[in-house]
Design an enzyme around this catalytic site. Structure first.
Site, PDB file in Angstrom:
ATOM      1  N   ASP A 172      11.766  -7.656  -3.445  1.00  0.00           N
ATOM      2  CA  ASP A 172      11.025  -6.961  -2.401  1.00  0.00           C
ATOM      3  C   ASP A 172      10.965  -7.919  -1.218  1.00  0.00           C
ATOM      4  O   ASP A 172      10.332  -8.970  -1.301  1.00  0.00           O
ATOM      5  CB  ASP A 172       9.615  -6.642  -2.922  1.00  0.00           C
ATOM      6  CG  ASP A 172       8.749  -5.950  -1.873  1.00  0.00           C
ATOM      7  OD1 ASP A 172       9.183  -5.797  -0.719  1.00  0.00           O
ATOM      8  OD2 ASP A 172       7.610  -5.570  -2.229  1.00  0.00           O
ATOM      9  N   LYS A 174       7.306  -3.690   8.693  1.00  0.00           N
ATOM     10  CA  LYS A 174       6.875  -5.038   9.026  1.00  0.00           C
ATOM     11  C   LYS A 174       7.880  -5.698   9.971  1.00  0.00           C
ATOM     12  O   LYS A 174       7.545  -6.031  11.100  1.00  0.00           O
ATOM     13  CB  LYS A 174       6.666  -5.846   7.753  1.00  0.00           C
ATOM     14  CG  LYS A 174       5.487  -5.294   6.948  1.00  0.00           C
ATOM     15  CD  LYS A 174       5.496  -5.691   5.503  1.00  0.00           C
ATOM     16  CE  LYS A 174       4.541  -4.859   4.673  1.00  0.00           C
ATOM     17  NZ  LYS A 174       3.126  -5.039   4.991  1.00  0.00           N
ATOM     18  N   TRP A 231       1.693  -7.438  -4.641  1.00  0.00           N
ATOM     19  CA  TRP A 231       2.835  -6.513  -4.691  1.00  0.00           C
ATOM     20  C   TRP A 231       3.731  -6.796  -5.878  1.00  0.00           C
ATOM     21  O   TRP A 231       4.270  -5.868  -6.489  1.00  0.00           O
ATOM     22  CB  TRP A 231       3.587  -6.540  -3.360  1.00  0.00           C
ATOM     23  CG  TRP A 231       2.669  -6.168  -2.236  1.00  0.00           C
ATOM     24  CD1 TRP A 231       2.178  -6.987  -1.268  1.00  0.00           C
ATOM     25  CD2 TRP A 231       2.060  -4.879  -2.015  1.00  0.00           C
ATOM     26  NE1 TRP A 231       1.307  -6.292  -0.454  1.00  0.00           N
ATOM     27  CE2 TRP A 231       1.215  -5.008  -0.894  1.00  0.00           C
ATOM     28  CE3 TRP A 231       2.138  -3.651  -2.664  1.00  0.00           C
ATOM     29  CZ2 TRP A 231       0.467  -3.933  -0.384  1.00  0.00           C
ATOM     30  CZ3 TRP A 231       1.397  -2.581  -2.172  1.00  0.00           C
ATOM     31  CH2 TRP A 231       0.574  -2.732  -1.045  1.00  0.00           C
TER      32      TRP A 231
END
Lengths: 362, 362
Positions: free
Chosen positions: B172, B196, B103
Site C-alpha cells: 500500500d 494523497k 492501515w
C-alpha cells in the site's frame, strides 16, 4: 457556454450547465474554505454538509420513508451486481431475476459466479429484448426479485413495476433514477451508477431499506458490506467526494429549477421523448426498436433504412452540434439518450434535424 | 489563487494549483469536445487519450519494466485490502504481513475475514508503531509479503524495503507513491488511493506484475478480478473518468515542472521534511513521534508539551492560513502532511509559524 454541443451520450452524459458553471466557479476555493472541493477533508464540516445535503435531497425527491438509507458507494452498478446477492441472499435463499437486456443479464451472471441460487423467471430475449415481460410467475418465498428499470442499450423501460406479492424488488435504476416520481415502498434496494441522471462516473447511489440491512452477513470484507457504509454514513473509508458533490448539485438543480420535483421532471421527460417518438411514428424512415408500450423515455433507440444511412445520420448530426447518437456497439443503430439534463431545446434541435434528414434521404 | 490556504491535509490533500486552474479552465468544454470532461464518453477517443497518457506517465515516472500493468480502479486502498488476497492468494497459499500501523492492521484483518492463511511476521505495535521493524523472518514459500510503505497516521516510512529473498512484495503506497524514485522489480503489486499524492479521492492506482495476473482465479465477480480490469485497460465498466483525468494532469505537472522526475521530486520532498524535522530537533518544544531513522517524509507527526497547546497550535495555524495540522483522531497530536503538491513555500510558512509559536509558548 460557447461551442457547447447538444450531448445525447448514454453515460457519462449531459450535466446541467448551471451545475458545471458552479463547479467551475468554486474549483479553486470551495465555499470560502481556501481549498478546492478536490482538496478538502472527507471528515470536514464542509464535506459533511455536501454529503448530508445530497442524502436529504435524495430522500425528499423520492419521498423516501424513514426506513430507507441513502448510501454513496464506488464501483458502479457493475459492483452492485455481486454486492446485492453477497449481502442479501443467504446460502439457503433463492432470488428471482427478470432479464430485459445486457445489464440484467450481467446482474444475473454475477450472482451465478458467486454460486447463488438464482432463477431467471422472465426474459424478453426471444425478441432481442424489445419489450418488457408481463404476467411473471415469481418463486414463492424468493429473497428478492431483481429487475432493470430502464434498459439503456435496448431502449425499453418498466412504466409500472410488477406485483410480486410482497417479495422485495431490487432494481438497477442507473439510467432512469430521478426521471419520474415513484413509490419506493415495494423496493428493498435501488442502485444507480451516477453517470446518467445524477452526476459523473465514479459514484453509485444505493438506497436500501433497513430490513435488508439486517440480512447482511458479518463475515464480508468491510468495503463490500452495506452495513459498514450505512453505519458510517458512506464515510467508512474516503468516499468519492467530488462525485458526491456533483450529485448534490445536480439534485439541487432539480429542486431549484423544476416545478413539482420529480412530477415536473417526468412531464418534461415525457414531452422530450414524445417529440422524437411522434416524429418517428408519423413517417416510416425511422424505426423505433422497442415495442410501443415499453419504450424508454430516457434512451430512444431506432434504426434507419440501412447502416450506411445510420452512419451518415450520426456524422451529419455531429456536424450540426448533436453528439452521441450512435447506438451501443453491441446492437448498432442509433440512440438518443435524453436524460434529465438534456434540455427540451436540445431535443427540439434533434427533432428538427431528424425531420430534415428524413426529407433529404427518405 | 486569492484566499487559498496552505493545505497540510492528510488526504484528500493539496493538489498543484496549475492542475486546478486547468480543470477550471476546461470544465465547460474539454479540449474542444463541446462537453465537460464530466460528460464525455469513457469509450471516446478524447478519454482514451487521457487514460493512455495517465498510464504512460505512471510507467515513465516509475520506470516500470514491460511486465507491469497499470490499472485505475475504484474503492480506495481499503478495497485492495481484500482484493489482494482474493486475487493472489490460493486456498493452499500463505502470505506474510508486516504491521506498521492502522492501515497495515486493516489490510491484515480483511485478509483474515476472507479466511486466508495470513501471518503477521513483524509488528511495531510494542512502541505504538513509532518505528519500522528490522530483521524480519519471512515464511519460506509465502505467496507474498504485504507492507505499508508510508504510515500516514503514525508518521513512519520504509526508507528501504526489506530483502524477502525473492518473495513478491505487495505494498500500500497510498501516501508516498511518486514521492521518490524506487526499484519496482521486487514488487508483485503496488496500490495507492489517489487522494494523497496523485489526485482526488475515488480512484485507486494499481500496478501489477504480469505473473501476479496469472494467479487470479476465474470464479471471481468480474469487478473484483484484476484480470477483468487488465484485459480491458481499466474500462471493463465505466471508470472514474474525472479522477483519472486529474491523476493524468498531476503526473503531467511532475513531468513538466520537476527536474529529473522522481529524483527531483524526492530532493524537494527531503528538503521540505528537513525544514520541519530540523526545527523540531533543534529545540525541545516539539516532539516528533517517529524514531529518527524511520521518519516519514510525507507525514510529519509530532506532539507539543500538552494537549491544550496542541489545540492552540492548530487553531492559530489556521488563522495564519495553515490548514489541516490536527493529528489523526485515533492518535491525537499534530501532523503536517507535506505531499508532492505541498510547495516548499508552504512548508517554509509552516516552519516560520512553528518557530514563532514555540517562542511565544515555550
Amino acid at each position: 457556454m460557447d461551442n457547447r454541443v447538444h450531448n445525447f451520450n448514454p453515460g457519462p452524459a449531459a450535466l446541467p450547465l448551471p451545475v458545471l458553471e458552479e463547479i467551475q466557479a468554486e474549483m479553486l476555493n470551495f465555499k470560502g474554505s481556501g481549498m478546492s472541493i478536490l482538496e478538502i477533508s472527507h471528515r470536514s464540516e464542509a464535506f459533511d454538509e455536501v454529503l448530508n445535503d445530497a442524502v436529504a435531497r435524495v430522500k425528499r425527491l423520492l419521498k423516501l420513508p424513514d426506513n430507507y438509507r441513502v448510501l454513496f458507494l464506488q464501483g458502479g452498478a457493475s459492483s452492485q451486481f455481486f454486492q446485492v446477492p453477497m449481502n442479501l441472499l443467504g446460502p439457503d435463499d433463492e432470488a428471482d431475476y427478470i432479464n430485459t437486456g445486457t445489464w440484467s443479464t450481467k446482474a444475473f451472471k454475477e450472482a451465478q459466479i458467486l454460486g447463488c441460487n438464482v432463477r431467471e423467471v422472465a426474459s424478453s430475449e426471444d425478441r432481442n429484448f424489445c419489450y418488457i415481460p408481463k404476467d411473471i410467475q415469481f418463486t414463492p418465498g424468493a429473497a428478492y426479485v431483481h429487475l432493470t428499470s430502464n434498459n439503456t442499450i435496448k431502449g425499453t423501460q418498466w412504466l409500472t413495476f410488477p406485483d410480486t406479492g410482497g417479495l422485495p424488488l431490487i432494481s438497477d435504476m442507473s439510467s432512469d433514477i430521478m426521471s419520474r416520481p415513484m413509490d419506493v415502498t415495494p423496493f428493498g434496494l435501488i442502485y444507480a451508477g451516477a453517470q446518467k441522471n445524477l452526476g459523473p462516473s465514479g459514484v453509485t447511489l444505493v438506497i436500501i431499506r433497513e430490513d435488508m440491512l439486517e440480512r447482511v452477513p458479518d463475515n464480508l470484507p468491510s468495503m463490500l458490506s452495506y452495513k459498514s457504509h450505512a453505519d458510517k454514513n458512506s464515510t467508512y473509508n474516503t468516499p468519492p467526494c467530488f462525485g458526491i458533490y456533483v450529485v448534490q448539485m445536480t439534485l439541487k438543480w432539480i429542486e431549484d429549477t423544476v416545478e413539482d420535483g420529480l412530477e415536473g421532471m417526468a412531464r418534461v421527460n415525457e414531452r422530450k421523448a414524445s417529440l422524437i417518438y411522434d416524429l418517428m411514428d408519423e413517417g416510416d424512415f425511422y424505426r423505433p426498436t422497442a415495442d410501443k408500450d415499453n419504450r424508454s423515455l430516457m434512451n430512444v433507440t431506432f434504426r434507419l433504412p440501412d447502416e450506411e444511412l445510420e452512419k451518415k445520420f450520426v456524422a451529419q448530426a455531429l456536424e450540426n452540434g448533436l453528439s452521441g447518437l450512435k447506438g451501443h456497439r453491441s446492437v448498432g443503430g442509433c440512440r438518443a439518450s435524453i436524460y434529465n439534463a438534456v434540455s427540451l431545446e436540445a431535443v427540439k434541435s434533434l427533432a428538427a434535424f431528424m425531420k430534415d434528414f428524413a426529407q433529404a434521404n427518405g
